[in-house]
Write a protein that holds these residues in place. Structure first.
Motif, mmCIF file in Angstrom:
data_model
loop_
_atom_site.group_PDB
_atom_site.id
_atom_site.type_symbol
_atom_site.label_atom_id
_atom_site.label_comp_id
_atom_site.label_asym_id
_atom_site.label_seq_id
_atom_site.Cartn_x
_atom_site.Cartn_y
_atom_site.Cartn_z
ATOM 1 N N ALA A 34 -14.887 -13.009 -26.895
ATOM 2 C CA ALA A 34 -14.728 -14.121 -26.177
ATOM 3 C C ALA A 34 -14.149 -14.032 -24.749
ATOM 4 N N ASN A 35 -14.883 -14.560 -23.609
ATOM 5 C CA ASN A 35 -14.248 -14.174 -22.278
ATOM 6 C C ASN A 35 -12.954 -14.890 -22.231
ATOM 7 N N MET A 36 -12.677 -15.879 -22.841
ATOM 8 C CA MET A 36 -11.392 -16.625 -22.816
ATOM 9 C C MET A 36 -10.760 -17.054 -23.923
ATOM 10 N N SER A 37 -9.595 -16.670 -24.436
ATOM 11 C CA SER A 37 -8.980 -17.055 -25.847
ATOM 12 C C SER A 37 -7.504 -17.000 -25.276
ATOM 13 N N SER A 38 -6.865 -17.714 -26.371
ATOM 14 C CA SER A 38 -5.382 -17.788 -26.165
ATOM 15 C C SER A 38 -4.807 -18.197 -24.753
ATOM 16 N N VAL A 39 -5.355 -19.536 -24.381
ATOM 17 C CA VAL A 39 -5.022 -19.979 -23.095
ATOM 18 C C VAL A 39 -3.742 -21.005 -23.222
ATOM 19 N N ASN A 40 -2.681 -20.368 -22.296
ATOM 20 C CA ASN A 40 -1.638 -20.925 -22.228
ATOM 21 C C ASN A 40 -1.118 -21.353 -20.798
ATOM 22 N N ILE A 41 -0.333 -22.303 -20.609
ATOM 23 C CA ILE A 41 0.136 -22.713 -19.238
ATOM 24 C C ILE A 41 1.674 -22.539 -19.156
ATOM 25 N N SER A 42 2.162 -21.739 -17.994
ATOM 26 C CA SER A 42 3.456 -21.379 -18.001
ATOM 27 C C SER A 42 4.396 -22.611 -18.023
ATOM 28 N N PRO A 43 5.700 -22.476 -18.243
ATOM 29 C CA PRO A 43 6.615 -23.629 -18.235
ATOM 30 C C PRO A 43 6.631 -24.372 -17.222
ATOM 31 N N ASN A 44 6.428 -23.595 -15.839
ATOM 32 C CA ASN A 44 6.801 -24.273 -14.698
ATOM 33 C C ASN A 44 5.445 -24.938 -14.108
ATOM 34 N N GLY A 45 4.432 -24.820 -14.938
ATOM 35 C CA GLY A 45 3.071 -25.374 -14.859
ATOM 36 C C GLY A 45 2.281 -24.660 -13.520
ATOM 37 N N GLU A 46 2.762 -23.395 -13.153
ATOM 38 C CA GLU A 46 2.247 -22.863 -11.801
ATOM 39 C C GLU A 46 0.979 -21.836 -12.565
ATOM 40 N N ARG A 47 0.963 -21.301 -13.589
ATOM 41 C CA ARG A 47 0.113 -20.172 -13.777
ATOM 42 C C ARG A 47 -0.506 -20.458 -15.297
ATOM 43 N N ILE A 48 -1.465 -19.961 -15.605
ATOM 44 C CA ILE A 48 -2.325 -19.878 -16.779
ATOM 45 C C ILE A 48 -2.558 -18.631 -17.366
ATOM 46 N N VAL A 49 -2.129 -18.219 -18.358
ATOM 47 C CA VAL A 49 -2.364 -16.694 -19.042
ATOM 48 C C VAL A 49 -3.520 -16.890 -20.088
ATOM 49 N N PHE A 50 -4.286 -15.896 -20.323
ATOM 50 C CA PHE A 50 -5.339 -15.988 -21.290
ATOM 51 C C PHE A 50 -5.748 -14.695 -21.470
ATOM 52 N N ILE A 51 -6.371 -14.314 -22.660
ATOM 53 C CA ILE A 51 -7.040 -12.986 -22.989
ATOM 54 C C ILE A 51 -8.563 -13.152 -22.557
ATOM 55 N N SER A 52 -8.955 -12.051 -22.070
ATOM 56 C CA SER A 52 -10.450 -11.776 -21.614
ATOM 57 C C SER A 52 -10.889 -10.504 -21.722
ATOM 58 N N GLY A 53 -12.223 -10.179 -21.602
ATOM 59 C CA GLY A 53 -13.077 -8.993 -21.840
ATOM 60 C C GLY A 53 -14.108 -9.104 -22.779
ATOM 61 N N GLU A 54 -15.266 -8.483 -22.474
ATOM 62 C CA GLU A 54 -16.379 -8.780 -23.524
ATOM 63 C C GLU A 54 -16.427 -7.484 -24.572
ATOM 64 N N SER A 55 -15.374 -6.490 -24.346
ATOM 65 C CA SER A 55 -15.468 -5.569 -25.117
ATOM 66 C C SER A 55 -13.985 -4.979 -25.679
ATOM 67 N N ARG A 56 -13.717 -4.505 -26.632
ATOM 68 C CA ARG A 56 -12.351 -4.145 -27.093
ATOM 69 C C ARG A 56 -11.642 -3.422 -25.954
#
Length: 664
Positions: A34-56
């Motif tokens: 998956a090129n995007m998983s575990s998507v979460n927004i920061s407490p202040n609403g300014e940044r989004i974090v996620f896991i990406s990459g098509e291989s290990r």
């Protein structure tokens, strides 16, 4: 929120329209991570974090700015599996890894999960104490988090008395600075589990000791008062010198409190069968409910507000996902989102401290797994990305729920996935029973089913008796039924799909993994007339040998579970022999492929070798595909592992049960 209703045209553009001739994604497209998983927004609403990459090797933690800053990419490492990432506070992340370790104390290899604190600028990371569990992120002190840790306590003065040292639980404030300081906040009495209120104060505790459950409250800060107790009913299963106990009662735990502290939520089995949601009213000291229950499934996947740790809703799976929020604001948003995506599972997966920016997850329907950002101030919802961007929406196969009746009258259902753009009529069929067997499939995008449907096959995933999530009775009716009524449920699904015209009678194959692999071999030996070909992935082939493996692993910790589920393999030798495929290899009539990872810790590769040797001894043709260093769990598979699986699936099926030429 009303402005959200005006965005239908934007959403339509995001998901796209169906094509008469959908493209067929390649094996590599499906094998890519998956090129995007575990998507979460920061407490202040300014940044989004996620896991990406098509291989290990390419897996990374990606931080995307919503205020114009450049994106930040943190190497996720390739020596272990990066499983999840979330915000600890605005500057630190919690990254969860799965690592295969040699456990010296047990003398076994096992997969273990470890949590790391990672600076969002990538400057440093460190491992959180392996025994620590997150209690809450504290808005009042954003540079720390509250964690529970086991502590040793003098037993005198505790609920059990005595003079010995006893294990208890402590609440600590874990700092995220360079010194990683950890300050004690509270030490509980031994034997109790504690719950926090919205101010992060331990105000409720419960204990379970020798069949007695006790619930205590200190909500008014006047001292601990026992507000409820009951004697639970014990059910004991014995297997030789081993035993396992299970306890039932109105209340055996408590999951958490609401934002006011008036109610404590918990699950309990109604008539000792399906789990439902109840609550305890700390003002009246009475149990209320069930407040949420289902006539089909267990209910109890609680949803928490990360800001207060309060229970705000519940999510569960029947034929489709269901979500019920106790909070009116969340409930209103959920209702509107479900109206936008009526054919999909929709979840509010993350939100900021002010609940103005919200991450929305959409799965099923005409999408693989898509993420959106809802801005509640503007009412607009922006498409972020699809998890499987290499598989276009128009190539996604439709999924529907199909009901059928087993031969003994039990009402069952399963998920039917059909080739895109094809009528569900006279199709080649792949039966795909799930693993476990105490597991289940869910409505939505299933990569294996989608891959096979894209190749021109109808795929059916039966929820046979013993599947998880449909009540205790549904589980226990499968006890002692391996190769019998559990297998009949799979066979009866074949008969139903043939009789209703979905599947062509002479074009049915059987493929499964783990217990599903066992079901595939059982189908090949017990009902060989049903299947044109069989593919057994990571299968149990010899129950005697498998139970010998379980007996020696971790001191036989799971032996009583398997004895209760399968039966006593020591005394019921005739039954176990009859249902062990390797001991009945001479009954196989269809082409058989066995595919198994060589580094499987759950079902050892030896099980595949036993079946291969039995087939050879019986003079039956077969293939054995060894996935080098392949694990058991799909989440641990590398792109190379999955590519090898898909390549062999496609080759074997095209040879022995070719789909229509137009779909190849």
């Amino acid at each position: 929120m009303a402005r959200l209703l005006g965005l239908a045209s934007m959403l339509f553009m995001a998901v796209g329209a169906a094509h008469a001739q959908p493209p067929v994604p390649s094996i590599d497209d499906y094998a890519a991570m998956a090129n995007m998983s575990s998507v979460n927004i920061s407490p202040n609403g300014e940044r989004i974090v996620f896991i990406s990459g098509e291989s290990r090797a390419e897996r990374s933690i990606v931080i995307y700015s919503l205020v114009g800053d450049p994106p930040q990419v943190i190497d996720g490492g390739d020596d272990q599996v990066l499983a999840a990432v979330s915000w600890a506070n605005d500057e630190n992340l919690i990254a969860t890894y799965s690592e295969r370790r040699d456990l010296a104390a047990q003398g076994e290899r096992a997969d273990v999960f470890r949590n790391y604190i990672v600076r969002a600028d990538g400057s440093r990371n460190w491992e959180l104490n392996q025994y620590a569990s997150l209690a809450n992120r504290d808005i009042s002190d954003p540079d720390t988090a509250l964690v529970w840790l086991p502590v040793l306590q003098d037993n005198r003065g505790s609920r059990t008395g005595g003079d010995s040292v006893q294990r208890a639980v402590g609440l600590f404030r874990q700092g995220f600075g360079r010194d990683r300081d950890r300050r004690r906040v509270f030490i509980g009495d031994g034997g109790y589990t504690y719950l926090l209120n919205a101010e992060n104060e331990p105000v409720v505790r419960y204990a379970f000791d020798d069949g007695e459950f006790e619930l205590w409250s200190n909500l008014d800060d006047s001292g601990w008062e026992r507000v409820y107790s009951e004697n639970l009913t014990r059910e004991r299963f014995r297997f030789g010198a081993r035993r396992s106990d299970s306890w039932t009662g109105r209340m055996t735990n408590m999951a958490g409190l609401d934002s006011t502290g008036q109610y404590g939520y918990f699950t309990s089995r109604v008539n000792n069968d399906r789990a439902a949601v109840f609550r305890f009213n700390f003002e009246t000291n009475e149990i209320e409910g069930p407040i949420v229950q289902s006539d089909l499934a267990d209910v109890g996947g609680f949803i928490r507000d990360w800001r207060t740790n309060a229970i705000i809703g519940v999510r569960w799976a029947e034929e489709r996902q269901h979500v019920e929020y106790f909070d009116e604001t969340f409930a209103g948003i959920q209702s509107q989102l479900e109206g936008f995506f009526p054919d999909s599972n929709v979840s509010i997966s993350s939100f900021d401290q002010d609940f103005r920016k919200v991450i929305i997850s959409v799965n099923g329907g005409q999408t693989s797994q898509s993420y959106y950002l809802l801005d509640r101030d503007t009412g607009q919802m922006a498409f972020l990305s699809g998890a499987y961007a290499r598989i276009p929406d128009e190539a996604i196969a439709p999924v529907e729920v199909v009901h059928y009746t087993a031969r003994d009258g039990l009402e069952l259902f399963g998920y039917l996935t059909t080739p895109p753009g094809r009528e569900a009529s006279n199709l080649p069929l792949i039966m795909l029973p799930h693993g476990g067997p105490q597991a289940r499939d869910n409505y939505g995008f299933d990569p294996w089913a989608q891959f096979l449907a894209a190749r021109g096959y109808a795929v059916f995933q039966p929820q046979f008796r013993g599947s998880e999530g449909f009540g205790r009775d549904f589980i226990t009716m499968a006890h002692g039924e391996w190769g019998q009524s559990m297998q009949d449920d799979v066979s009866d699904a074949v008969h139903h799909l043939v009789e209703t015209g979905v599947a062509a009678r002479d074009r049915v194959c059987l493929f499964g993994w783990s217990y599903g692999g066992y079901a595939a071999l059982a189908g090949a030996t017990l009902t060989p007339e049903l299947y044109r070909c069989v593919i057994a992935g990571a299968p149990v082939s010899d129950v005697f040998a498998m139970m010998e493996y379980e007996t020696g692993r971790f001191g036989g910790a799971s032996v009583t579970y398997w004895a209760e589920y399968i039966g006593d393999w020591r005394s019921e030798t005739e039954y176990i022999t009859r249902i062990s495929p390797a001991l009945n290899a001479s009954d196989v009539q269809s082409p058989l492929m066995i595919i198994h990872g060589t580094d499987d810790l759950i079902v050892p590769f030896e099980q595949a070798e036993i079946m291969a040797e039995a087939m050879q001894a019986a003079g039956k043709p077969y293939e054995l595909v060894a996935i080098q260093d392949g694990p058991h769990q799909s989440y641990r598979m590398t792109v190379e592992n999955v590519r090898e699986l898909y390549t062999n699936l496609e080759r074997f099926l095209f040879e022995h049960n070719p789909p229509d030429a137009a779909t190849q």
